[in-house]
Each structure stands twice: as structure tokens, then as C-alpha cells.
Write an enzyme that holds these catalytic residues in place. Sequence first.
Site, mmCIF file in Angstrom:
data_model
loop_
_atom_site.group_PDB
_atom_site.id
_atom_site.type_symbol
_atom_site.label_atom_id
_atom_site.label_comp_id
_atom_site.label_asym_id
_atom_site.label_seq_id
_atom_site.Cartn_x
_atom_site.Cartn_y
_atom_site.Cartn_z
ATOM 1 N N GLY A 178 0.844 -1.061 -0.305
ATOM 2 C CA GLY A 178 -0.508 -0.099 -0.450
ATOM 3 C C GLY A 178 0.762 1.187 -0.143
ATOM 4 N N VAL A 234 1.499 -11.222 3.451
ATOM 5 C CA VAL A 234 0.230 -12.549 3.054
ATOM 6 C C VAL A 234 1.292 -13.688 3.199
ATOM 7 C CG1 VAL A 234 1.020 -13.175 0.261
ATOM 8 C CG2 VAL A 234 -0.191 -10.940 0.532
ATOM 9 N N HIS A 435 -4.748 35.568 -6.498
ATOM 10 C CA HIS A 435 -6.756 35.452 -6.205
ATOM 11 C C HIS A 435 -7.633 35.133 -6.914
ATOM 12 C CE1 HIS A 435 -10.295 35.176 -3.952
ATOM 13 N NE2 HIS A 435 -10.923 35.919 -5.123
#
Length: 457
Positions: A178, A234, A435
Site C-alpha cells: 500500500g 500474505v 487570487h
Amino acid sequence: MKISIIGGGPGGYVAALKAAILGAEVHLVEKKRLGGTCLNQGCIPTKAYLSCADLYDGIMKAPGFGIDLAGEATLDFGKIYQRKHAVVKQLVDGVTYLLNKRKVTVYQGTGSLVSNHAVKVTFEDGQTETIETDRIIIATGSVPILPPLFKFDGKQVISSDEALQLDTLPASMIIVGGGVIGCEFGQFFRKMGVEVSIVEMLKTLLPMEDPDVSQILQKKMKKEKVAFYLGKGVETVDVGEGSVTCTLTTGETLTAEKILVSIGRRANTASLGLEELGIAVERGKIVVDETMRTSLEDVYAIGDVVDTPFLAHVASKEGVVAVENIMGRQSKALYHAVPRCVYTEPEIAAVGITEKEAAAKGIDYRTGKFIFAGIGKAMVIGKTEGFVKVITDEADRIIGASVTGAHATDLLAELTLCVHLGLTAKDLGEVIHPHPTLSEAIMEAAHDVHNEAAHSF
Ligand code: FAD
């Protein structure tokens, strides 16, 4: 100065270009394709895939923006696969063009060291040629780690290399790991309609990042119906006819059409002649000093083959450092401001140290945080999920930062500059930010370090 480089990835080819720019005679040996893992099997093809998934997501949201789609948007994986190929080809062609223009001699063959001043090239037909040289740079990169437990066959049990060569989609896939590669592939394949399960030994995704960062991604992927098996390993793998079954350490079993093993990579040092020449290797990686010099005079090593972060931009920087030192400049590789990016949705990007690390090191740190939901541009583009976090030391210097959300990987550049130069949160807050842009969240997070963010309460 004659420089010979073994490996044409982002470490090796950038070193070659830099050396040519600085006036060296350059010889570059590449056994597969110029561009290395990054261009052919890593950064570029994965991001070409993820950009398709992102566009598809955007199209699905079009009605919310007042755009009616006449027909239903559908995915054609064959075309997505071809597009990925085309993007890779264009970039590899670009590298070939640049090397050619800079008069770098490229050898299509396998390189090894005969001595610290000679590289042997073995061509596919078995012929060999020896390049006598002043300096050597080893840039042979890395390959996936595939422990025997997984019974890797390149068909049903695959690594990221084969995952990028799949021209049809499997119905289901188990992804072991992961980390960045597992998350990027997991989200892409899920968005393509594949049933995806991610198995990770540790309790969290992206374990090197702060939990507030990785949790946002996990929540998102859970919503997309990726199944997670975290804190589980696993234990066995059974490859059957058209399916693979894994038993986890908890006794649970998972079955899917394919299993993708993405548990890390190891340095590619095989058959280079390192042992014969006594070049120091520790835990499988070539030992270098801060100028990228190995233990053998006039031999340098860079990129995934040394013990620094497995990242393309690190490899390229190290290539430049090695070349600059060879060409008589004083240059050092610095690692306090290495950007780390994950191109999932939301994107995740971080630089410097994490809050967890700052606490573990006993630093008297402060944080400033600003959420995208408080930013006009985030509302305009409909991407209000995510935040910017800035971490400062006792002197107000920015020592780490993370951005989660839309365009996080691009936004990180400004924060990388701050960490690189040791700027303070006050410096950053004083800069006028345009902005409306997402970058205003960076300015506000800097102000928040001193509890002075105007747009939060
Ligand atoms: P490589 O790119 O591995 O290149 C080494 C080259 O040397 C290869 O072309 C190889 O064929 C050649 N070679 C090896 N041995 C010999 C020999 N004896 N003779 C001649 N040639 C030889 N990094 C990022 O920064 N951003 C990302 O988004 C990212 N995504 C990734 C996604 C995936 C799926 C993967 C696998 C990796 C990703 N990476 C990413 C990591 C990145 O690709 C590597 O860190 C980077 O390519 C390392 O560069 P390098 O030049 O050291 O080695």
C-alpha cells in the site's frame, strides 16, 4: 574529459546531457530503452493512465457544472493503453533527440566495469566493445522486489512492469503493498472497473506520511470500493487456472484474476563487476559520498542504485552533482528538501520532515494548517477536499510541509523552495499570493502557524 555512463534513466541521461553541456566527451550505455524506468515503466506511463482516470472523473461530474452530456461517457481501455504508449514514445524520442543534438555517443548494449577507466559494452549479438574513459558514472537503477513466495510468472503474478503492459483489463486484482505504486495502480484499475483489494503489512497506506494525509486517501479509495486488508501479510500464494488465491496472516483468503506485487524495489547492481573491482556495496546499494563518488577512484554512482530516495528527480539531481564534481565544480547532493508526490485523487505531496518525525526527533515544532474548503478557487473548481500543512521549528523555519488535494503535486514546489532555503513561516505568509488560486491555502497555512489565518476561525 571523457565520461562513460552506464544506464540511460533520469539519472544517467540527465548526467549525460549535463556533462555534454559542460564540455565533456560523453558515452552512454543503455541495455533497454533510453528514459529508463521513469519514462518507460514508472513515472510517465502511470501518470498518463491516472490522467485518463482523472478526466473521466471530471466528465462524470460535468452535470454538476451545468454541462449536459448528450451521450453516456464510456471507457475504452484499448485507447487509454495506446495513448499511454504514445506519451511514452514521444518522451523517449525527445530524450534521444537531445542526446543526439548534444553529441552524446549512445551504445545499445549492456555495460560493465573492466577497471575504473574502462567500460565493456556487450551487444545483443554477443559482440563487445571496450570504452577507455577518464570517469565512470553507474546509473543502472532498480528492479521490482519479487520474493519467491509470490511465485512470480509475469502473467497472473505480476510486477508494475507487467501491469503497464496489460492491454486488457482483468476482472479483479489483488495488490500487495500500500505504498505509492500500490495506491496509484489500485486507484487507476478500480476507476477502470477492476475489483481491487490492497493488502498491506502495516496498519496504514503510505506509511511514510502523516496519518492525517494517508487517511484522506484511504477514505476516498474506500468510497470508490477498493477493499483494504491493512496490518495483514500474505502467507501463501496459489496460482491456479485463470486465478490466484492468497492466504493472509489472519487466515483470510482472497482470490483474483491477477496479483500485482508492489512491495518495493532493489538496486540493480548485478553483473557490473563491482565485487571484482572492490567497489563498496552495503545492503545491496553502492556506497557513495556526498559528491556521489564511490569507494573506487574516478567511479561515481547515482539514482536508484545508491541509498537515497527512489525518485526520478533525486536520480537526476545526483547525476548533475556527479558531473559537476567531475568537471571541477564543488557540488553536493542535499536531501533535506526532496519532494515526495503521489498522483492519486486526491493528490498527496510532501517535503521535508513529517509532523510524526518532528515529534520523534524532539523538535519544538509548530504546525499551521488550512483546508481547501476555505479557498474560493477550490469551490470554483469543485475540489474542496484537502489541506495544506506547514511544519516549523523553534526559529519559525519551515522544515516540512504537505499538501493533500487538487494540484497538490504542483503546489508543493513553492513549499519545497521554502524548505530548501530555510525560509520562515513569516517569510512565506508575507508573499502576495494570486487570487483566486489554490496557492492561497499555502499562504494561509503559513499564517496559521502564528494563529493569524484570516479566512479561518
Ligand atoms: P532507472 O530509471 O531504473 O534507469 C536505469 C537504466 O539503466 C534502465 O534503463 C536500465 O535498462 C539501464 N541498465 C541497467 N543495467 C544496465 C547495464 N548493465 N548496462 C546498460 N544499461 C543498464 N519517481 C518519481 O520521481 N515520480 C514518480 O511519479 C514515480 N513513479 C513511479 C512509478 C512506478 C510504477 C515505478 C516503478 C517507479 C516510479 N518512480 C517515480 C521511481 C523512478 O522511476 C525511479 O526512481 C527512477 O527511474 C530512477 O532513475 P535511475 O536513472 O536511477 O534508474
